[in-house]
Enzyme design. Structure first.
Site, PDB file in Angstrom:
ATOM      1  N   HIS A  69      42.954  27.001  49.816  1.00  0.00           N
ATOM      2  CA  HIS A  69      41.801  27.471  49.028  1.00  0.00           C
ATOM      3  C   HIS A  69      40.954  28.485  49.813  1.00  0.00           C
ATOM      4  CE1 HIS A  69      39.741  26.083  45.153  1.00  0.00           C
ATOM      5  NE2 HIS A  69      39.372  27.333  45.416  1.00  0.00           N
ATOM      6  N   ASP A  82      46.204  35.648  27.204  1.00  0.00           N
ATOM      7  CA  ASP A  82      44.807  35.212  27.290  1.00  0.00           C
ATOM      8  C   ASP A  82      44.369  34.864  25.875  1.00  0.00           C
ATOM      9  OD1 ASP A  82      41.889  35.112  27.646  1.00  0.00           O
ATOM     10  OD2 ASP A  82      42.212  36.189  29.512  1.00  0.00           O
ATOM     11  N   CYS A  99      43.471  31.865  34.902  1.00  0.00           N
ATOM     12  CA  CYS A  99      42.602  31.304  33.858  1.00  0.00           C
ATOM     13  C   CYS A  99      41.880  30.079  34.431  1.00  0.00           C
ATOM     14  CB  CYS A  99      43.418  30.937  32.622  1.00  0.00           C
ATOM     15  SG  CYS A  99      44.669  29.694  32.932  1.00  0.00           S
ATOM     16  N   LYS A 106      37.896  38.623  35.146  1.00  0.00           N
ATOM     17  CA  LYS A 106      37.533  39.496  36.275  1.00  0.00           C
ATOM     18  C   LYS A 106      38.647  39.556  37.327  1.00  0.00           C
ATOM     19  CE  LYS A 106      33.693  37.056  36.485  1.00  0.00           C
ATOM     20  NZ  LYS A 106      33.659  36.438  35.158  1.00  0.00           N
ATOM     21  N   ILE A 107      39.161  38.375  37.728  1.00  0.00           N
ATOM     22  CA  ILE A 107      40.187  38.354  38.787  1.00  0.00           C
ATOM     23  C   ILE A 107      41.519  38.864  38.235  1.00  0.00           C
ATOM     24  CG2 ILE A 107      41.508  36.847  40.340  1.00  0.00           C
ATOM     25  CD1 ILE A 107      38.931  35.066  40.483  1.00  0.00           C
ATOM     26  N   ASP A 121      47.293  28.651  46.423  1.00  0.00           N
ATOM     27  CA  ASP A 121      46.073  28.563  47.233  1.00  0.00           C
ATOM     28  C   ASP A 121      45.277  27.328  46.806  1.00  0.00           C
ATOM     29  OD1 ASP A 121      44.206  29.720  49.168  1.00  0.00           O
ATOM     30  OD2 ASP A 121      42.887  30.036  47.439  1.00  0.00           O
ATOM     31  N   GLU A 139      43.838  18.478  46.035  1.00  0.00           N
ATOM     32  CA  GLU A 139      43.389  19.098  47.298  1.00  0.00           C
ATOM     33  C   GLU A 139      42.118  18.466  47.871  1.00  0.00           C
ATOM     34  OE1 GLU A 139      42.839  23.145  45.697  1.00  0.00           O
ATOM     35  OE2 GLU A 139      40.720  22.990  46.230  1.00  0.00           O
ATOM     36  N   ARG A 147      43.258  27.157  39.894  1.00  0.00           N
ATOM     37  CA  ARG A 147      42.896  25.755  40.115  1.00  0.00           C
ATOM     38  C   ARG A 147      44.183  24.932  40.112  1.00  0.00           C
ATOM     39  NH1 ARG A 147      38.849  27.237  41.808  1.00  0.00           N
ATOM     40  NH2 ARG A 147      36.697  26.778  41.233  1.00  0.00           N
TER      41      ARG A 147
HETATM   42  P1  NAD Z   1      36.877  34.846  34.157  1.00  0.00           P
HETATM   43  O1  NAD Z   1      36.035  33.921  33.367  1.00  0.00           O
HETATM   44  O2  NAD Z   1      36.385  36.243  34.387  1.00  0.00           O
HETATM   45  O3  NAD Z   1      38.331  34.956  33.498  1.00  0.00           O
HETATM   46  C1  NAD Z   1      39.033  33.848  33.021  1.00  0.00           C
HETATM   47  C2  NAD Z   1      39.944  34.329  31.899  1.00  0.00           C
HETATM   48  O4  NAD Z   1      40.736  33.212  31.482  1.00  0.00           O
HETATM   49  C3  NAD Z   1      39.177  34.850  30.676  1.00  0.00           C
HETATM   50  O5  NAD Z   1      39.673  36.102  30.274  1.00  0.00           O
HETATM   51  C4  NAD Z   1      39.434  33.781  29.638  1.00  0.00           C
HETATM   52  O6  NAD Z   1      39.467  34.295  28.297  1.00  0.00           O
HETATM   53  C5  NAD Z   1      40.810  33.283  30.063  1.00  0.00           C
HETATM   54  N1  NAD Z   1      41.154  31.994  29.471  1.00  0.00           N
HETATM   55  C6  NAD Z   1      40.321  30.994  29.080  1.00  0.00           C
HETATM   56  N2  NAD Z   1      41.026  30.010  28.513  1.00  0.00           N
HETATM   57  C7  NAD Z   1      42.325  30.397  28.541  1.00  0.00           C
HETATM   58  C8  NAD Z   1      43.525  29.797  28.095  1.00  0.00           C
HETATM   59  N3  NAD Z   1      43.536  28.607  27.479  1.00  0.00           N
HETATM   60  N4  NAD Z   1      44.682  30.474  28.282  1.00  0.00           N
HETATM   61  C9  NAD Z   1      44.686  31.689  28.889  1.00  0.00           C
HETATM   62  N5  NAD Z   1      43.574  32.310  29.314  1.00  0.00           N
HETATM   63  C10 NAD Z   1      42.404  31.666  29.149  1.00  0.00           C
HETATM   64  O7  NAD Z   1      37.154  34.100  35.540  1.00  0.00           O
HETATM   65  P2  NAD Z   1      37.595  34.766  36.923  1.00  0.00           P
HETATM   66  O8  NAD Z   1      36.399  35.119  37.723  1.00  0.00           O
HETATM   67  O9  NAD Z   1      38.632  35.786  36.661  1.00  0.00           O
HETATM   68  O10 NAD Z   1      38.237  33.487  37.652  1.00  0.00           O
HETATM   69  C11 NAD Z   1      39.438  32.904  37.180  1.00  0.00           C
HETATM   70  C12 NAD Z   1      39.658  31.587  37.885  1.00  0.00           C
HETATM   71  O11 NAD Z   1      39.913  31.825  39.277  1.00  0.00           O
HETATM   72  C13 NAD Z   1      38.407  30.668  37.912  1.00  0.00           C
HETATM   73  O12 NAD Z   1      38.350  29.873  36.755  1.00  0.00           O
HETATM   74  C14 NAD Z   1      38.639  29.817  39.144  1.00  0.00           C
HETATM   75  O13 NAD Z   1      39.293  28.625  38.764  1.00  0.00           O
HETATM   76  C15 NAD Z   1      39.589  30.647  39.992  1.00  0.00           C
HETATM   77  N6  NAD Z   1      38.996  31.022  41.300  1.00  0.00           N
HETATM   78  C16 NAD Z   1      39.667  30.696  42.434  1.00  0.00           C
HETATM   79  C17 NAD Z   1      39.153  31.039  43.675  1.00  0.00           C
HETATM   80  C18 NAD Z   1      39.877  30.727  44.972  1.00  0.00           C
HETATM   81  O14 NAD Z   1      39.285  30.852  46.061  1.00  0.00           O
HETATM   82  N7  NAD Z   1      41.151  30.341  44.942  1.00  0.00           N
HETATM   83  C19 NAD Z   1      37.928  31.718  43.744  1.00  0.00           C
HETATM   84  C20 NAD Z   1      37.281  32.069  42.549  1.00  0.00           C
HETATM   85  C21 NAD Z   1      37.817  31.712  41.334  1.00  0.00           C
END
Ligand code: NAD
Length: 330
Positions: free
Chosen positions: A295, A174, A205, A154-155, A258, A263, A234
């Site tokens: 964060h 991915d 990821c 999604k992100i 971030d 952290e 992360r």
């Molecule tokens: P999501 O589940 O929609 O997307 C994650 C993607 O990573 C998926 O397409 C998945 O197939 C891929 N993935 C899984 N394993 C992988 C690997 N080994 N190598 C490469 N790609 C891989 O998640 P999202 O909503 O897009 O969020 C992504 C990350 O952002 C979350 O896991 C979270 O850690 C982080 N996040 C950070 C904040 C912040 O405030 N900084 C906020 C929300 C989420």
């Protein structure tokens, strides 16, 4: 449902209290982070609600379970801080908020890129100091550059869309291709190829055993010399020691983060009067080509409202025995 909230700030209490008018749960807010020491606060609460840096390791899970807690509601997407094997053994339900605003995080990642590239942190301070010289502020056009996106969920997809708007070429890595990203003109390549060809690499990821220290001495050496690394995902995705070595040698030209692997206990707190004991973090802060935010990528009004609504609905679904789509599979 009677729910104890750990690790809360004024903004959490505000958004949850307002949103709860539609749900009618019995909410109690604690400022303390959930740790083994503070687990006793959960006594008598069938549900607890926790955030990213609360500690949900074996001892803490056993402690809250023995005090009667049966539901743990994460008010975040990631669940890497939960020992899922122990949660399963104890029969604890874990729910989360898988998406609350992918735009918030993607837009913050782009903010870090612009801040680093155009040295906005320096420019801001200079102008306030009546120093209008441009030396040291030289940036580069984003248009025409190659951006590598690791994780196109999604992100990653939102981030891709924005970077395509800047006129960047986007390469992606991915474990699963996203058809919407392919439609945006993204080309999926193996990770070493992405690292070698990208001027900017942005991590989107999750943190899993397979992605822990995905960016390490070996993968940093595969990156284009002088390129930019952005991590809003992360902290554990990046080996901080290896990144510091790459910054010192110039192999890494810019770092925008971030999130930081240690952290917990630092981020989300006002430590301006304290002596920071983490030497690695202090060293990282000393580089002029490093920008760190604590964060805050998720921190928009829209995201806070969505987090509260989804969390309270998750608690209602579990309480009433309805199917809850946001249960973490254990
Ligand atoms: P999501 O589940 O929609 O997307 C994650 C993607 O990573 C998926 O397409 C998945 O197939 C891929 N993935 C899984 N394993 C992988 C690997 N080994 N190598 C490469 N790609 C891989 O998640 P999202 O909503 O897009 O969020 C992504 C990350 O952002 C979350 O896991 C979270 O850690 C982080 N996040 C950070 C904040 C912040 O405030 N900084 C906020 C929300 C989420």
């Amino acid at each position: 449902m009677k729910t104890a909230f750990f690790n809360t700030k004024a903004y959490d209490r505000q958004s949850f209290t307002a949103t709860n008018e539609a749900y009618g749960h019995d909410l109690t807010f604690f400022e303390s982070r959930l740790t083994l020491k503070t687990a006793a606060l959960a006594a008598g609460f069938p549900a607890i609600c926790v955030f990213i840096n609360d500690e949900l390791e074996e001892d803490t899970l056993r402690a809250v379970h023995s005090n009667g807690t049966r539901l743990i509601a994460l008010r975040c997407a990631g669940f890497n801080n939960v020992n899922l094997n122990v949660a399963k053994e104890l029969g604890l339900s874990i729910v989360r908020v898988p998406a609350y605003s992918p735009y918030a995080v993607a837009e913050h990642a782009v903010g870090l890129i612009l801040t680093l590239n155009r040295k906005l942190y320096r420019a801001y301070n200079r102008v306030r100091d009546d120093n209008f010289a441009l030396d040291g502020l030289l940036g580069f056009d984003l248009h025409g550059k190659t951006v590598g996106v690791v994780g196109t969920g999604k992100i990653g997809q939102c981030f891709t869309q924005i970077m395509r708007g800047f006129g960047c070429h986007v390469l992606a890595y991915d474990v699963q291709e996203n058809p919407d990203c392919l439609a945006l003109g993204v080309r999926y390549v193996p990770l070493p190829e992405l690292l070698a060809q990208s001027d900017i690499v942005s991590l989107h990821c999750p943190l899993l055993p397979a992605t822990h220290h995905l960016i390490n001495a070996t993968t940093l050496a595969q990156m284009k010399s002088g390129s930019m690394l952005i991590n809003t995902s992360r902290g554990g995705l990046v080996d901080t020691g290896a990144v510091i070595t790459a910054l010192k040698s110039g192999q890494l030209g810019y770092l925008g983060i971030d999130v930081y692997e240690n952290e917990g206990g630092l981020f989300f707190e006002d430590l301006s009067d304290a002596v920071i004991q983490d030497d690695t973090f202090q060293l990282l802060q000393s580089f002029s080509n490093v920008v760190i935010t604590a964060h805050q990528a998720f921190f928009t009004k829209e995201a806070l409202n969505n987090i509260a609504a989804t969390t309270l609905a998750n608690i209602r679904d579990v309480e009433t025995g309805q199917y809850c789509v946001n249960v973490v599979k254990q």
